[in-house]
Design a protein around this motif. Structure first.
Motif, PDB file in Angstrom:
ATOM      1  N   ARG A  76     -14.216   7.239  10.435  1.00  0.00           N
ATOM      2  CA  ARG A  76     -12.941   6.882  11.084  1.00  0.00           C
ATOM      3  C   ARG A  76     -11.741   7.238  10.206  1.00  0.00           C
ATOM      4  O   ARG A  76     -10.624   6.734  10.403  1.00  0.00           O
ATOM      5  N   ASP A  77     -11.984   8.109   9.229  1.00  0.00           N
ATOM      6  CA  ASP A  77     -10.904   8.592   8.341  1.00  0.00           C
ATOM      7  C   ASP A  77     -10.175   7.474   7.609  1.00  0.00           C
ATOM      8  O   ASP A  77      -8.958   7.550   7.394  1.00  0.00           O
ATOM      9  N   VAL A  78     -10.894   6.440   7.250  1.00  0.00           N
ATOM     10  CA  VAL A  78     -10.338   5.386   6.384  1.00  0.00           C
ATOM     11  C   VAL A  78     -10.881   5.653   4.983  1.00  0.00           C
ATOM     12  O   VAL A  78     -12.087   5.835   4.805  1.00  0.00           O
ATOM     13  N   THR A  79      -9.988   5.742   3.996  1.00  0.00           N
ATOM     14  CA  THR A  79     -10.428   6.061   2.639  1.00  0.00           C
ATOM     15  C   THR A  79     -10.659   4.787   1.826  1.00  0.00           C
ATOM     16  O   THR A  79     -10.160   3.698   2.175  1.00  0.00           O
ATOM     17  N   LEU A  80     -11.387   4.960   0.708  1.00  0.00           N
ATOM     18  CA  LEU A  80     -11.582   3.843  -0.212  1.00  0.00           C
ATOM     19  C   LEU A  80     -10.217   3.377  -0.744  1.00  0.00           C
ATOM     20  O   LEU A  80      -9.996   2.175  -0.926  1.00  0.00           O
ATOM     21  N   ALA A  81      -9.296   4.315  -0.935  1.00  0.00           N
ATOM     22  CA  ALA A  81      -7.947   3.958  -1.407  1.00  0.00           C
ATOM     23  C   ALA A  81      -7.242   3.056  -0.395  1.00  0.00           C
ATOM     24  O   ALA A  81      -6.532   2.113  -0.777  1.00  0.00           O
ATOM     25  N   ASP A  82      -7.446   3.332   0.899  1.00  0.00           N
ATOM     26  CA  ASP A  82      -6.849   2.474   1.935  1.00  0.00           C
ATOM     27  C   ASP A  82      -7.360   1.032   1.784  1.00  0.00           C
ATOM     28  O   ASP A  82      -6.590   0.070   1.863  1.00  0.00           O
ATOM     29  N   VAL A  83      -8.672   0.889   1.573  1.00  0.00           N
ATOM     30  CA  VAL A  83      -9.270  -0.442   1.447  1.00  0.00           C
ATOM     31  C   VAL A  83      -8.785  -1.104   0.153  1.00  0.00           C
ATOM     32  O   VAL A  83      -8.460  -2.306   0.143  1.00  0.00           O
ATOM     33  N   GLU A  84      -8.720  -0.316  -0.920  1.00  0.00           N
ATOM     34  CA  GLU A  84      -8.250  -0.868  -2.203  1.00  0.00           C
ATOM     35  C   GLU A  84      -6.800  -1.339  -2.089  1.00  0.00           C
ATOM     36  O   GLU A  84      -6.434  -2.379  -2.655  1.00  0.00           O
ATOM     37  N   ASN A  85      -5.979  -0.600  -1.343  1.00  0.00           N
ATOM     38  CA  ASN A  85      -4.584  -1.015  -1.154  1.00  0.00           C
ATOM     39  C   ASN A  85      -4.517  -2.358  -0.439  1.00  0.00           C
ATOM     40  O   ASN A  85      -3.684  -3.213  -0.776  1.00  0.00           O
ATOM     41  N   GLU A  86      -5.398  -2.538   0.551  1.00  0.00           N
ATOM     42  CA  GLU A  86      -5.419  -3.813   1.279  1.00  0.00           C
ATOM     43  C   GLU A  86      -5.881  -4.946   0.362  1.00  0.00           C
ATOM     44  O   GLU A  86      -5.318  -6.043   0.380  1.00  0.00           O
ATOM     45  N   LEU A  87      -6.902  -4.660  -0.473  1.00  0.00           N
ATOM     46  CA  LEU A  87      -7.367  -5.683  -1.424  1.00  0.00           C
ATOM     47  C   LEU A  87      -6.269  -6.019  -2.431  1.00  0.00           C
ATOM     48  O   LEU A  87      -6.067  -7.198  -2.774  1.00  0.00           O
ATOM     49  N   ASP A  88      -5.561  -4.979  -2.900  1.00  0.00           N
ATOM     50  CA  ASP A  88      -4.454  -5.207  -3.852  1.00  0.00           C
ATOM     51  C   ASP A  88      -3.385  -6.088  -3.221  1.00  0.00           C
ATOM     52  O   ASP A  88      -2.810  -6.964  -3.875  1.00  0.00           O
ATOM     53  N   ARG A  89      -3.101  -5.831  -1.937  1.00  0.00           N
ATOM     54  CA  ARG A  89      -2.059  -6.598  -1.244  1.00  0.00           C
ATOM     55  C   ARG A  89      -2.435  -8.085  -1.204  1.00  0.00           C
ATOM     56  O   ARG A  89      -1.589  -8.959  -1.277  1.00  0.00           O
ATOM     57  N   ARG A  90      -3.770  -8.336  -1.103  1.00  0.00           N
ATOM     58  CA  ARG A  90      -4.233  -9.722  -1.002  1.00  0.00           C
ATOM     59  C   ARG A  90      -4.394 -10.409  -2.354  1.00  0.00           C
ATOM     60  O   ARG A  90      -4.556 -11.636  -2.403  1.00  0.00           O
ATOM     61  N   GLU A  91      -4.377  -9.591  -3.423  1.00  0.00           N
ATOM     62  CA  GLU A  91      -4.714 -10.122  -4.750  1.00  0.00           C
ATOM     63  C   GLU A  91      -3.817 -11.295  -5.131  1.00  0.00           C
ATOM     64  O   GLU A  91      -2.591 -11.224  -4.980  1.00  0.00           O
ATOM     65  N   GLY A  92      -4.452 -12.339  -5.603  1.00  0.00           N
ATOM     66  CA  GLY A  92      -3.693 -13.495  -6.106  1.00  0.00           C
ATOM     67  C   GLY A  92      -3.351 -14.485  -5.026  1.00  0.00           C
ATOM     68  O   GLY A  92      -2.763 -15.529  -5.300  1.00  0.00           O
ATOM     69  N   ARG A  93      -3.686 -14.182  -3.762  1.00  0.00           N
ATOM     70  CA  ARG A  93      -3.389 -15.141  -2.693  1.00  0.00           C
ATOM     71  C   ARG A  93      -4.687 -15.751  -2.203  1.00  0.00           C
ATOM     72  O   ARG A  93      -5.535 -15.047  -1.637  1.00  0.00           O
TER      73      ARG A  93
END
Ligand SMILES: N=c1c2ncn([C@@H]3O[C@H](COP(=O)(O)OP(=O)(O)OP(=O)(O)O)[C@@H](O)[C@H]3O)c2ncn1[C@@H]1O[C@H](COP(=O)(O)O)[C@@H](O)[C@H]1O
Length: 103
Positions: A76-93
């Motif tokens: 589905r053309d979703v990259t590991l970087a896309d997922v990592e960005n989402e995890l980064d956005r959630r980090e600390g919350r």
């Protein structure tokens, strides 16, 4: 570069490769729905090992889950970087804080 990133790069490079020589290419050629189905099967196998408590088998099934997750994302053309960005956005919350903010 992490091993998971190398695996994601390998999977991306298999798009359009010969399905006779690459399992990944074979899976991708069957479409995103088939990739999603395989991911679901592997996830269930990991769940079974987690419930049983067999560490060695759970480790193997977890590797299958990660590989098939990356194939499903690539389909589905979703990259590991896309997922990592989402995890980064959630980090600390905390999940507790996030859930409370939804109501
Ligand atoms: N990490 C994996 C990986 N994990 C699992 N698999 C394959 O995924 C398939 C799983 O399919 P099945 O569920 O049908 O296999 P199964 O569970 O043995 O079968 P059943 O119990 O359902 O009969 C097997 O053929 C595994 O070999 C993988 N195939 C490839 N990789 C990686 O992907 C790279 C590229 O592989 P190719 O695309 O084949 O070049 C490899 O170098 C590896 O790094």
């Amino acid at each position: 570069m992490s091993g998971i990133q190398r695996l994601a790069d390998t999977i991306a490079a298999r798009k359009g490769a010969d399905p006779d020589t690459s399992w990944t290419a074979k899976l991708l050629s069957k479409g995103p729905e088939k990739c999603a189905e395989k991911f679901g099967e592997e996830a269930v196998e990991a769940i079974i090992e987690a419930v049983k408590g067999d560490r060695a088998r759970l480790t193997c099934e977890a590797a299958d889950v990660i590989y098939h997750l990356l194939v499903m994302l690539a389909a589905r053309d979703v990259t590991l970087a896309d997922v990592e960005n989402e995890l980064d956005r959630r980090e600390g919350r905390s999940g507790i804080e996030e859930k409370a903010s939804r109501t």
